[in-house]
Design a protein around this motif. Structure first.
Motif, PDB file in Angstrom:
ATOM      1  N   ASP A 100       8.527  -4.851  74.101  1.00  0.00           N
ATOM      2  CA  ASP A 100       7.733  -3.751  73.550  1.00  0.00           C
ATOM      3  C   ASP A 100       6.602  -4.303  72.686  1.00  0.00           C
ATOM      4  OD1 ASP A 100       6.673  -1.519  72.315  1.00  0.00           O
ATOM      5  OD2 ASP A 100       8.619  -0.548  72.048  1.00  0.00           O
ATOM      6  N   ALA A 101       5.364  -4.156  73.164  1.00  0.00           N
ATOM      7  CA  ALA A 101       4.210  -4.757  72.492  1.00  0.00           C
ATOM      8  C   ALA A 101       3.964  -4.181  71.114  1.00  0.00           C
ATOM      9  CB  ALA A 101       2.965  -4.583  73.364  1.00  0.00           C
ATOM     10  N   PHE A 102       4.423  -2.948  70.853  1.00  0.00           N
ATOM     11  CA  PHE A 102       4.101  -2.281  69.590  1.00  0.00           C
ATOM     12  C   PHE A 102       5.171  -2.483  68.516  1.00  0.00           C
ATOM     13  CE2 PHE A 102       1.744  -0.053  72.886  1.00  0.00           C
ATOM     14  CZ  PHE A 102       0.464  -0.072  72.354  1.00  0.00           C
ATOM     15  N   GLU A 103       6.279  -3.124  68.866  1.00  0.00           N
ATOM     16  CA  GLU A 103       7.311  -3.414  67.885  1.00  0.00           C
ATOM     17  C   GLU A 103       6.985  -4.690  67.126  1.00  0.00           C
ATOM     18  OE1 GLU A 103      11.161  -3.546  69.780  1.00  0.00           O
ATOM     19  OE2 GLU A 103      11.634  -1.590  68.941  1.00  0.00           O
ATOM     20  N   THR A 104       7.567  -4.840  65.943  1.00  0.00           N
ATOM     21  CA  THR A 104       7.457  -6.111  65.223  1.00  0.00           C
ATOM     22  C   THR A 104       8.497  -7.083  65.775  1.00  0.00           C
ATOM     23  OG1 THR A 104       9.062  -5.528  63.509  1.00  0.00           O
ATOM     24  CG2 THR A 104       6.749  -4.899  63.129  1.00  0.00           C
ATOM     25  N   VAL A 105       8.283  -8.338  65.489  1.00  0.00           N
ATOM     26  CA  VAL A 105       9.224  -9.373  65.930  1.00  0.00           C
ATOM     27  C   VAL A 105      10.617  -9.084  65.376  1.00  0.00           C
ATOM     28  CG1 VAL A 105       9.801 -11.821  65.707  1.00  0.00           C
ATOM     29  CG2 VAL A 105       7.440 -11.130  66.186  1.00  0.00           C
ATOM     30  N   TRP A 106      10.693  -8.763  64.070  1.00  0.00           N
ATOM     31  CA  TRP A 106      11.997  -8.517  63.454  1.00  0.00           C
ATOM     32  C   TRP A 106      12.700  -7.329  64.093  1.00  0.00           C
ATOM     33  CZ3 TRP A 106      15.334 -10.954  60.432  1.00  0.00           C
ATOM     34  CH2 TRP A 106      16.358 -10.234  59.849  1.00  0.00           C
ATOM     35  N   ASP A 107      11.998  -6.253  64.304  1.00  0.00           N
ATOM     36  CA  ASP A 107      12.626  -5.041  64.847  1.00  0.00           C
ATOM     37  C   ASP A 107      13.149  -5.250  66.253  1.00  0.00           C
ATOM     38  OD1 ASP A 107      12.232  -3.600  62.536  1.00  0.00           O
ATOM     39  OD2 ASP A 107      10.380  -2.628  63.224  1.00  0.00           O
ATOM     40  N   THR A 108      12.394  -5.958  67.087  1.00  0.00           N
ATOM     41  CA  THR A 108      12.832  -6.125  68.474  1.00  0.00           C
ATOM     42  C   THR A 108      14.046  -7.036  68.564  1.00  0.00           C
ATOM     43  OG1 THR A 108      12.060  -6.475  70.737  1.00  0.00           O
ATOM     44  CG2 THR A 108      11.362  -8.104  69.127  1.00  0.00           C
ATOM     45  N   VAL A 109      14.107  -8.042  67.695  1.00  0.00           N
ATOM     46  CA  VAL A 109      15.261  -8.946  67.704  1.00  0.00           C
ATOM     47  C   VAL A 109      16.490  -8.227  67.145  1.00  0.00           C
ATOM     48  CG1 VAL A 109      16.192 -11.104  66.771  1.00  0.00           C
ATOM     49  CG2 VAL A 109      13.840 -11.025  67.609  1.00  0.00           C
ATOM     50  N   LYS A 110      16.298  -7.455  66.078  1.00  0.00           N
ATOM     51  CA  LYS A 110      17.412  -6.695  65.504  1.00  0.00           C
ATOM     52  C   LYS A 110      17.946  -5.673  66.509  1.00  0.00           C
ATOM     53  CE  LYS A 110      16.487  -3.562  62.422  1.00  0.00           C
ATOM     54  NZ  LYS A 110      16.128  -2.865  61.150  1.00  0.00           N
ATOM     55  N   PHE A 111      17.050  -5.018  67.236  1.00  0.00           N
ATOM     56  CA  PHE A 111      17.457  -4.034  68.239  1.00  0.00           C
ATOM     57  C   PHE A 111      18.266  -4.689  69.360  1.00  0.00           C
ATOM     58  CE2 PHE A 111      16.551  -1.641  72.179  1.00  0.00           C
ATOM     59  CZ  PHE A 111      17.102  -0.417  71.832  1.00  0.00           C
ATOM     60  N   SER A 112      17.824  -5.867  69.805  1.00  0.00           N
ATOM     61  CA  SER A 112      18.542  -6.567  70.870  1.00  0.00           C
ATOM     62  C   SER A 112      19.967  -6.897  70.448  1.00  0.00           C
ATOM     63  CB  SER A 112      17.801  -7.857  71.250  1.00  0.00           C
ATOM     64  OG  SER A 112      16.586  -7.568  71.901  1.00  0.00           O
ATOM     65  N   ARG A 113      20.151  -7.289  69.189  1.00  0.00           N
ATOM     66  CA  ARG A 113      21.511  -7.569  68.704  1.00  0.00           C
ATOM     67  C   ARG A 113      22.355  -6.305  68.759  1.00  0.00           C
ATOM     68  NH1 ARG A 113      24.310 -11.367  65.731  1.00  0.00           N
ATOM     69  NH2 ARG A 113      25.972 -10.547  64.413  1.00  0.00           N
ATOM     70  N   GLY A 114      21.784  -5.179  68.341  1.00  0.00           N
ATOM     71  CA  GLY A 114      22.531  -3.928  68.339  1.00  0.00           C
ATOM     72  C   GLY A 114      22.916  -3.454  69.726  1.00  0.00           C
ATOM     73  N   LEU A 115      22.108  -3.798  70.731  1.00  0.00           N
ATOM     74  CA  LEU A 115      22.421  -3.391  72.107  1.00  0.00           C
ATOM     75  C   LEU A 115      23.782  -3.900  72.557  1.00  0.00           C
ATOM     76  CD1 LEU A 115      19.075  -3.830  74.094  1.00  0.00           C
ATOM     77  CD2 LEU A 115      20.303  -1.698  73.638  1.00  0.00           C
ATOM     78  N   PHE A 116      24.207  -5.026  72.007  1.00  0.00           N
ATOM     79  CA  PHE A 116      25.484  -5.612  72.399  1.00  0.00           C
ATOM     80  C   PHE A 116      26.594  -5.269  71.415  1.00  0.00           C
ATOM     81  CE2 PHE A 116      22.344  -8.082  74.660  1.00  0.00           C
ATOM     82  CZ  PHE A 116      22.929  -8.250  75.900  1.00  0.00           C
ATOM     83  N   GLY A 117      26.325  -4.301  70.540  1.00  0.00           N
ATOM     84  CA  GLY A 117      27.362  -3.841  69.624  1.00  0.00           C
ATOM     85  C   GLY A 117      27.707  -4.804  68.531  1.00  0.00           C
ATOM     86  N   ARG A 118      26.819  -5.763  68.275  1.00  0.00           N
ATOM     87  CA  ARG A 118      27.096  -6.715  67.215  1.00  0.00           C
ATOM     88  C   ARG A 118      26.733  -6.105  65.860  1.00  0.00           C
ATOM     89  NH1 ARG A 118      29.824 -11.371  68.625  1.00  0.00           N
ATOM     90  NH2 ARG A 118      28.779 -12.403  66.894  1.00  0.00           N
ATOM     91  N   ALA A 119      27.542  -6.385  64.855  1.00  0.00           N
ATOM     92  CA  ALA A 119      27.269  -5.890  63.509  1.00  0.00           C
ATOM     93  C   ALA A 119      25.996  -6.533  62.973  1.00  0.00           C
ATOM     94  CB  ALA A 119      28.442  -6.218  62.588  1.00  0.00           C
ATOM     95  N   PRO A 120      25.249  -5.814  62.150  1.00  0.00           N
ATOM     96  CA  PRO A 120      24.028  -6.397  61.570  1.00  0.00           C
ATOM     97  C   PRO A 120      24.333  -7.707  60.853  1.00  0.00           C
ATOM     98  CG  PRO A 120      24.130  -4.044  61.116  1.00  0.00           C
ATOM     99  CD  PRO A 120      25.461  -4.413  61.696  1.00  0.00           C
TER     100      PRO A 120
END
Length: 328
Positions: A100-120
């Motif tokens: 997603d070109a409009f997301e920040t680096v931090w947000d896209t990486v954090k979102f990817s972790r959440g996709l797999f059900g991993r705790a923050p």
């Protein structure tokens, strides 16, 4: 807490492929009964020409493409029957720069972790971004990054959920030499941390630099799987080049051999031999040259590169030709 009974915990095979087939619409058979075992903690390089089946094989293991037949297990989990558990063990860095070109680096990486059900786990994500030289760009929108930085973001996303297996599909295609070297160092560090790394590449020097084992696939079939050093020792050729004190017009008949060649200008003798052969043959050759009064002023050796071996395998030759470039 019970002991980890997974294959990876015991240093076994973390990816097991048995009898894998895939035929696409129109009858094109992309994979033909592939059997492959990837060891936990190794760097495995999968080589092959375009259309050989590399991406299809990776896509099936990662659950993107359905297999036609056969089985695949990742850390003991069947990729069809136990898809979620198997996929959670895998990180994939695709060829295409798709995020997603409009997301920040931090947000896209954090979102990817959440996709797999991993705790923050901000501390872990910060470490990943720092290891990839992305921490200073964590608040930047992806669209503002260079192509090399975007590729680093893809790697960060693939590592966000702490996978045990990382697939890198042409990871350095289109990046500069400096970034390529940085990524090689990163891959080596991942292996040291226990991550199994499987890469496909057109840059065969990457496989020669990093891989523990090499697999060659062609026309949907695994031509060969071998430890890198054993492969180069077994299939490589060596050449000994002797620079003569005085040029020869022709070789004495007693020295005539398919393995010994006099260059057109008569200034060099080139002796070709198998890399795994007993090199006492060199001593015998030098002694025989001395018996015929042939002296040399210098010598050098060269061994076939992995690229030459690969080309030979794909063409069906089975032996790599010795290269003239690398001097010993």
């Amino acid at each position: 807490m019970p002991a980890d009974s997974s294959p990876a915990a015991h240093g076994g095979d973390i990816v097991v492929v048995e009898g894998l087939t895939k035929t696409y619409a129109g009858g094109f058979q992309a994979l033909k009964g592939v059997d492959l075992r990837i060891r936990s903690g190794e760097i495995f390089a999968l080589l092959g020409p375009n259309g050989a089946g590399k991406t299809t094989l990776i896509s099936i293991v990662c659950g993107i493409v359905n297999p036609g037949g056969g089985t695949v297990r990742v850390d003991g989990h069947d990729i069809v029957r136990d898809f979620r558990a198997a996929r959670a063990k895998i990180g994939l860095v695709p060829q295409e720069l798709s995020t997603d070109a409009f997301e920040t680096v931090w947000d896209t990486v954090k979102f990817s972790r959440g996709l797999f059900g991993r705790a923050p786990d901000p501390a872990y994500l910060e470490k990943v971004l720092r290891d990839l030289s992305l921490w200073e760009k964590k608040d930047a929108k992806i669209m503002a990054l260079s192509g090399g930085m975007k590729r680093r973001v893809l790697i960060a996303k693939a590592l966000s959920h702490e996978p045990k297996v990382l697939f890198l599909d042409e990871p350095t295609a289109g990046v500069d030499v400096e970034l390529r070297r940085d990524m090689w160092a990163m891959v080596s560090a991942l292996r040291e941390s226990g991550v199994t790394v499987i890469l496909t590449t057109h840059y065969i020097e990457e496989a020669e630099e990093m891989a523990d084992r090499i697999g060659v696939i062609n026309h949907g079939e695994l031509v060969l799987v071998e430890d890198k050093t054993a492969l180069m020792r077994k299939l490589g050729k060596k050449q000994l080049t002797l620079h003569l004190q005085a040029p020869l017009q022709r070789l004495p008949e007693a020295l005539a051999s398919p393995a010994l060649e006099l260059t057109a200008d008569g200034h060099e003798l080139v002796y070709t031999f198998d890399a795994q052969a007993d090199e006492t043959g060199i001593a015998q050759l030098l002694r025989r040259l001395g018996e015929h009064g042939i002296d040399f002023k210098d010598l050098q050796t060269a061994q076939s590169s992995l690229e030459e071996i690969f080309v030979s395998l794909v063409r069906g030759g089975g032996n790599g030709g010795a290269g003239r470039g690398a001097q010993a």
